[in-house]
Design an enzyme around this catalytic site. Sequence first.
Site, mmCIF file in Angstrom:
data_model
loop_
_atom_site.group_PDB
_atom_site.id
_atom_site.type_symbol
_atom_site.label_atom_id
_atom_site.label_comp_id
_atom_site.label_asym_id
_atom_site.label_seq_id
_atom_site.Cartn_x
_atom_site.Cartn_y
_atom_site.Cartn_z
ATOM 1 N N TYR A 150 -3.603 -0.585 10.225
ATOM 2 C CA TYR A 150 -3.170 -0.568 8.297
ATOM 3 C C TYR A 150 -1.572 -0.926 7.896
ATOM 4 O O TYR A 150 -1.165 -0.911 7.242
ATOM 5 C CB TYR A 150 -4.176 0.223 7.929
ATOM 6 C CG TYR A 150 -3.706 -0.318 6.418
ATOM 7 C CD1 TYR A 150 -5.141 -1.795 5.847
ATOM 8 C CD2 TYR A 150 -3.569 0.569 5.291
ATOM 9 C CE1 TYR A 150 -4.824 -1.516 4.118
ATOM 10 C CE2 TYR A 150 -3.565 0.390 3.820
ATOM 11 C CZ TYR A 150 -4.113 -0.813 3.676
ATOM 12 O OH TYR A 150 -4.333 -1.006 2.557
ATOM 13 N N SER A 157 0.761 -1.220 0.197
ATOM 14 C CA SER A 157 0.103 0.188 -0.124
ATOM 15 C C SER A 157 1.105 1.196 -0.375
ATOM 16 O O SER A 157 2.354 1.321 0.415
ATOM 17 C CB SER A 157 -0.723 -0.124 1.336
ATOM 18 O OG SER A 157 -1.717 1.404 1.517
HETATM 19 P P1 NAP Z 1 -11.063 -5.729 -0.384
HETATM 20 O O1 NAP Z 1 -12.352 -4.411 -2.288
HETATM 21 O O2 NAP Z 1 -11.519 -5.378 0.755
HETATM 22 O O3 NAP Z 1 -11.359 -6.782 -1.063
HETATM 23 C C1 NAP Z 1 -10.809 -7.895 -0.020
HETATM 24 C C2 NAP Z 1 -11.383 -9.293 -0.089
HETATM 25 O O4 NAP Z 1 -10.375 -9.863 1.152
HETATM 26 C C3 NAP Z 1 -12.577 -8.772 0.058
HETATM 27 O O5 NAP Z 1 -13.272 -10.184 -0.255
HETATM 28 C C4 NAP Z 1 -12.600 -9.740 1.574
HETATM 29 O O6 NAP Z 1 -13.973 -10.199 1.737
HETATM 30 C C5 NAP Z 1 -10.930 -10.674 1.610
HETATM 31 N N1 NAP Z 1 -11.226 -10.273 2.994
HETATM 32 C C6 NAP Z 1 -11.382 -10.134 3.947
HETATM 33 N N2 NAP Z 1 -11.004 -11.036 4.723
HETATM 34 C C7 NAP Z 1 -10.282 -11.666 4.392
HETATM 35 C C8 NAP Z 1 -9.747 -12.991 5.382
HETATM 36 N N3 NAP Z 1 -9.067 -13.078 6.361
HETATM 37 N N4 NAP Z 1 -9.181 -14.375 4.676
HETATM 38 C C9 NAP Z 1 -9.839 -14.099 3.459
HETATM 39 N N5 NAP Z 1 -10.223 -13.315 2.529
HETATM 40 C C10 NAP Z 1 -10.209 -12.081 3.324
HETATM 41 O O7 NAP Z 1 -10.014 -4.203 -0.622
HETATM 42 P P2 NAP Z 1 -9.382 -4.039 -2.470
HETATM 43 O O8 NAP Z 1 -9.477 -3.080 -2.334
HETATM 44 O O9 NAP Z 1 -9.683 -4.760 -3.192
HETATM 45 O O10 NAP Z 1 -8.412 -4.386 -1.591
HETATM 46 C C11 NAP Z 1 -7.052 -5.812 -1.803
HETATM 47 C C12 NAP Z 1 -5.957 -5.666 -1.281
HETATM 48 O O11 NAP Z 1 -5.659 -4.354 -1.630
HETATM 49 C C13 NAP Z 1 -6.167 -5.195 0.192
HETATM 50 O O12 NAP Z 1 -5.126 -6.322 0.670
HETATM 51 C C14 NAP Z 1 -5.839 -3.901 0.589
HETATM 52 O O13 NAP Z 1 -5.020 -3.394 1.926
HETATM 53 C C15 NAP Z 1 -4.916 -3.716 -0.541
HETATM 54 N N6 NAP Z 1 -4.712 -2.071 -1.144
HETATM 55 C C16 NAP Z 1 -6.235 -1.177 -1.482
HETATM 56 C C17 NAP Z 1 -5.981 -0.173 -2.188
HETATM 57 C C18 NAP Z 1 -6.972 0.509 -2.461
HETATM 58 O O14 NAP Z 1 -7.009 1.797 -2.690
HETATM 59 N N7 NAP Z 1 -8.467 -0.351 -2.897
HETATM 60 C C19 NAP Z 1 -5.113 0.400 -1.890
HETATM 61 C C20 NAP Z 1 -3.557 -0.369 -1.433
HETATM 62 C C21 NAP Z 1 -3.641 -1.302 -1.413
HETATM 63 P P3 NAP Z 1 -15.228 -9.458 2.662
HETATM 64 O O15 NAP Z 1 -15.589 -8.222 1.164
HETATM 65 O O16 NAP Z 1 -15.922 -9.985 3.049
HETATM 66 O O17 NAP Z 1 -14.580 -8.888 4.058
HETATM 67 C C1 GCO Z 2 -6.469 5.676 3.448
HETATM 68 C C2 GCO Z 2 -6.999 4.043 2.148
HETATM 69 C C3 GCO Z 2 -5.630 3.689 1.853
HETATM 70 C C4 GCO Z 2 -5.454 2.522 0.068
HETATM 71 C C5 GCO Z 2 -4.785 2.216 -0.059
HETATM 72 C C6 GCO Z 2 -3.341 3.322 -0.370
HETATM 73 O O1 GCO Z 2 -8.116 5.180 3.894
HETATM 74 O O2 GCO Z 2 -5.845 6.127 3.330
HETATM 75 O O3 GCO Z 2 -8.227 3.185 2.033
HETATM 76 O O4 GCO Z 2 -4.944 2.482 2.763
HETATM 77 O O5 GCO Z 2 -6.518 2.140 0.698
HETATM 78 O O6 GCO Z 2 -3.794 1.200 0.836
HETATM 79 O O7 GCO Z 2 -2.476 2.783 -1.053
#
Ligand code: NAP
Ligand code: GCO
Length: 265
Positions: free
Chosen positions: A162, A149
């Site tokens: 986080y 992230s």
């Molecule tokens: P998301 O939409 O919340 O998807 C995450 C998935 O992980 C969901 O299907 C969730 O299920 C599942 N999950 C949660 N806890 C779990 C567990 N204990 N075992 C198995 N599966 C589990 O998140 P996303 O935005 O696609 O993010 C995916 C990854 O990218 C995460 O690691 C997040 O921190 C990272 N990320 C996201 C962003 C962003 O801007 N969106 C940026 C940087 C990094 P539930 O729906 O039931 O919770």
């Molecule tokens: C926040 C965001 C972030 C992003 C992402 C950034 O609240 O600042 O949710 O944490 O999801 O991980 O790279």
Amino acid sequence: MAEFNIDQFNLEGKVALVTGASYGIGFAIASSLAEAGAKIAFNDIKQELVDEGLEKYKSKDIEAYGFVADVTKENEVSELIKKIEKQVGVVDILVNNAGIIKREKMHEMNADDWRQVIDIDLTGPFIMAKAVIPSMIEQRSGKIINICSMMSELGRETVSAYAAAKGGLKMLTKNIASEYGKYNIQCNGIGPGYIETPQTAPLREEGHPFNDFIISKTPAERWGKTDDLKGPAVFLASEASDFVNGHILYVDGGILAYIGKQPSS
Ligand code: NAP
Ligand code: GCO
């Protein structure tokens, strides 16, 4: 390594396991690995999410195998790997994508909430990686991609647990690379910028000040799309990155390079 050939990006014959890949970033990454030829396995914590995911993969003509398993439970993960090996094959590519965020002021956050974030976002990838590494050692090849992230590098108000977990995940990535590189296992991270998924939906609501803030902090002047992560994921899953190890590839539209918009004079 032989001379460069575009086939180095081809993932045919590989099995990729993407955690939490029923929707969002995980779904996009798994789809790209499938488009490059890999067979896809994924897990989620709830059966209804797995079913939803299976439908979505099917509608894109992707053959995917979905399982219910919680990445924080060692027994469930070991059952998951056994089932995948039986039904799909030995895991060649692991993408640690499952993750959660809790946005709370640190001094108001209770320790149980803190522990849950660390458990899913940091301990989960450790449990998953240790479950696939033995067969990767045996095969003398393997790819592990940890979804990090911006918070692997930066802090911000309300995301202490986080940031601690994603900072830790960056170092776990470097440590896996250090410990297992000799077996031709590469462990790298992808650090997405701010991407349009359900996780960031509360920040993108109409009129939310965070929306303008993120656009002004991003040289690309937009939120990222899950599709922006596809090319980087295929690269890190493929032979084309065999000498890239312990690296975090930030896919952030330039956020980490930028000091921020200068005030207009
Ligand atoms: P998301 O939409 O919340 O998807 C995450 C998935 O992980 C969901 O299907 C969730 O299920 C599942 N999950 C949660 N806890 C779990 C567990 N204990 N075992 C198995 N599966 C589990 O998140 P996303 O935005 O696609 O993010 C995916 C990854 O990218 C995460 O690691 C997040 O921190 C990272 N990320 C996201 C962003 C962003 O801007 N969106 C940026 C940087 C990094 P539930 O729906 O039931 O919770
Ligand atoms: C926040 C965001 C972030 C992003 C992402 C950034 O609240 O600042 O949710 O944490 O999801 O991980 O790279």
